[in-house]
Design an enzyme around this catalytic site. Structure first.
Site, short mmCIF file in Angstrom:
data_model
loop_
_atom_site.label_atom_id
_atom_site.label_comp_id
_atom_site.label_asym_id
_atom_site.label_seq_id
_atom_site.Cartn_x
_atom_site.Cartn_y
_atom_site.Cartn_z
N THR A 113 0.84 -1.20 0.00
CA THR A 113 0.00 0.00 0.00
C THR A 113 0.87 1.26 0.00
OG1 THR A 113 -1.76 -1.17 1.15
CG2 THR A 113 -1.82 1.24 1.25
N TYR A 114 1.92 1.26 0.82
CA TYR A 114 2.83 2.41 0.87
C TYR A 114 3.80 2.41 -0.31
CZ TYR A 114 1.22 4.07 5.40
OH TYR A 114 0.46 4.58 6.41
N GLU A 137 12.34 3.55 9.19
CA GLU A 137 12.84 4.63 8.35
C GLU A 137 11.97 4.72 7.11
OE1 GLU A 137 15.08 1.85 8.92
OE2 GLU A 137 16.01 2.66 10.72
#
Length: 188
Positions: A113-114, A137
């Site tokens: 999704t990201y 990160e």
């Protein structure tokens, strides 16, 4: 070395507190609202992002130096959402606290999704007998602002178990990130 399934992850978490807090099923909705999923998956565990963020900024023209890290190179934000500026970077942490067994190496991969939004999640391996909150990160590789949601899934942990125990674990050598809580900055 073998990859571990949802059954192994559930057993380890319930018996040995591998992951705390632990969600034994995928959660895709909270209070009727769709979210980015977290919890046990077929061969991994999707972790959530806490609401603590450190967003890198160029306000003070600091240099990012891992040996002399300047706290002026970022701003602290506590929020349910984090906007990462274009082509920028942010640190966060998992809600979950991990206790990795001596025979296990854990790798982290970003959720699709990201990734499909140009957000790269980077986490170094969780070594045998490491424990703590995982510092996440996030790199925004796009030329647009990007949003990260706290309390929702951001990355997947994959567990590999060796057929033999390592001679020296992270704990044995006194690793500098052992037992970390909160968003942890670079140490030398």
């Amino acid at each position: 070395m073998s990859i571990k399934s949802d059954i192994w992850i559930k057993e380890q978490s319930l018996k040995y507190d591998l992951i705390h807090p632990f969600q034994e099923n995928q959660v895709r909705e909270v209070d009727g609202e769709k979210i980015i999923s977290y919890g046990v998956s077929s061969y991994g565990y999707d972790v959530r992002c806490a609401d603590e963020f450190k967003i890198f900024t160029n306000t003070f023209s600091s240099v990012v130096d891992p040996k002399k890290f300047d706290p002026k190179s970022f701003v602290d934000i506590k929020s349910n959402e984090c906007i990462i500026p274009p082509n920028s970077f942010a640190l966060a942490r998992t809600i979950e606290y991990f206790k990795i067994p001596r025979s296990v190496l854990t790798l982290c991969l970003g959720k699709s999704t990201y990734a499909r939004c140009g957000i790269i999640v980077n986490v170094t391996p969780l070594e045998p007998e490491w424990e703590g909150h995982v510092t996440l990160e996030f790199s925004n590789t796009t030329n647009l602002p990007a949003k990260i949601y706290a309390n929702e899934g951001v990355a997947q942990m994959i567990f590999f178990e060796s057929d033999q125990v390592c001679e020296t674990s992270y704990k044995d050598r006194g690793g500098k990130y052992q037992g970390q809580t909160g968003v942890t900055l670079p140490k030398t």
